[in-house]
Write an enzyme that holds these catalytic residues in place. Structure first.
Site, PDB file in Angstrom:
ATOM      1  N   CYS A  69       0.857  -1.183   0.000  1.00 42.61           N
ATOM      2  CA  CYS A  69       0.000   0.000   0.000  1.00 42.61           C
ATOM      3  C   CYS A  69       0.898   1.240   0.000  1.00 42.61           C
ATOM      4  O   CYS A  69       1.819   1.343   0.822  1.00 42.61           O
ATOM      5  CB  CYS A  69      -0.893  -0.009   1.236  1.00 42.61           C
ATOM      6  SG  CYS A  69      -1.876   1.497   1.434  1.00 42.61           S
ATOM      7  N   CYS A 140      -8.367  -5.274  -9.499  1.00 44.11           N
ATOM      8  CA  CYS A 140      -7.920  -4.212 -10.404  1.00 44.11           C
ATOM      9  C   CYS A 140      -7.485  -3.021  -9.549  1.00 44.11           C
ATOM     10  O   CYS A 140      -8.310  -2.365  -8.923  1.00 44.11           O
ATOM     11  CB  CYS A 140      -9.071  -3.850 -11.337  1.00 44.11           C
ATOM     12  SG  CYS A 140      -8.628  -2.732 -12.650  1.00 44.11           S
TER      13      CYS A 140
END
Length: 153
Positions: A69, A140
């Site tokens: 992240c 995605c």
């Protein structure tokens, strides 16, 4: 506090709960996020934006490694789960266990499943049921919401 669903679970969890491998939540003020992130990463991670298709070099990244992240550095995906979906965004068939949580997104005409990092709640992208085996899922992801760490050796 939002209710989210951990990957593979049908039971709601608190947005800052991390599931099986407890991850301490990262909660920052809006000003702190703006300081920490580029304007584009802030727009995607904190305001649920989407980067233009084909704009991320991570879409074509093929080295072994781990995708983290960009907001809090939590590992989200292994390069072993990455594939070329042809969509213009980095795509994966499997997320790392306990790394992402999902919720329904009604911003389009039809509901979609949006997913977030469990540590910082940063918006990553959407998951669809048109991916390859073994899961049939396409996670995605916005490339700007990721940081790639190539394997050492």
């Amino acid at each position: 506090m939002k209710l989210l669903f951990l990957m593979g679970s049908s039971a709601p969890v608190l947005a800052n709960a991390a599931g099986p491998a407890a991850v301490a939540p990262l909660e920052l003020s809006d000003a702190e996020w703006k300081k920490r992130l580029s304007p584009e990463a802030y727009r995607v991670l904190r305001k649920h934006g989407t980067e233009p298709a084909g704009s991320s070099p991570l879409d074509k990244e093929q080295r072994p490694g781990v995708y983290h992240c960009a907001g809090c550095d939590l590992p989200l995906f292994s390069s072993e789960a990455k594939y070329d979906s042809g969509t213009g965004w980095p795509s994966f068939h499997t997320a790392l266990p306990g790394a992402v949580a999902t919720q329904l997104d009604f911003k389009m005409i039809w509901p979609r499943t949006e997913y977030h990092c469990v540590r910082c709640q940063g918006h990553q992208g959407h998951v669809f049921d048109d991916g390859p085996p073994p899961t049939g899922k396409r996670w995605c992801n916005n490339g700007v919401a990721l940081r790639f760490a190539p394997s050492q050796a």
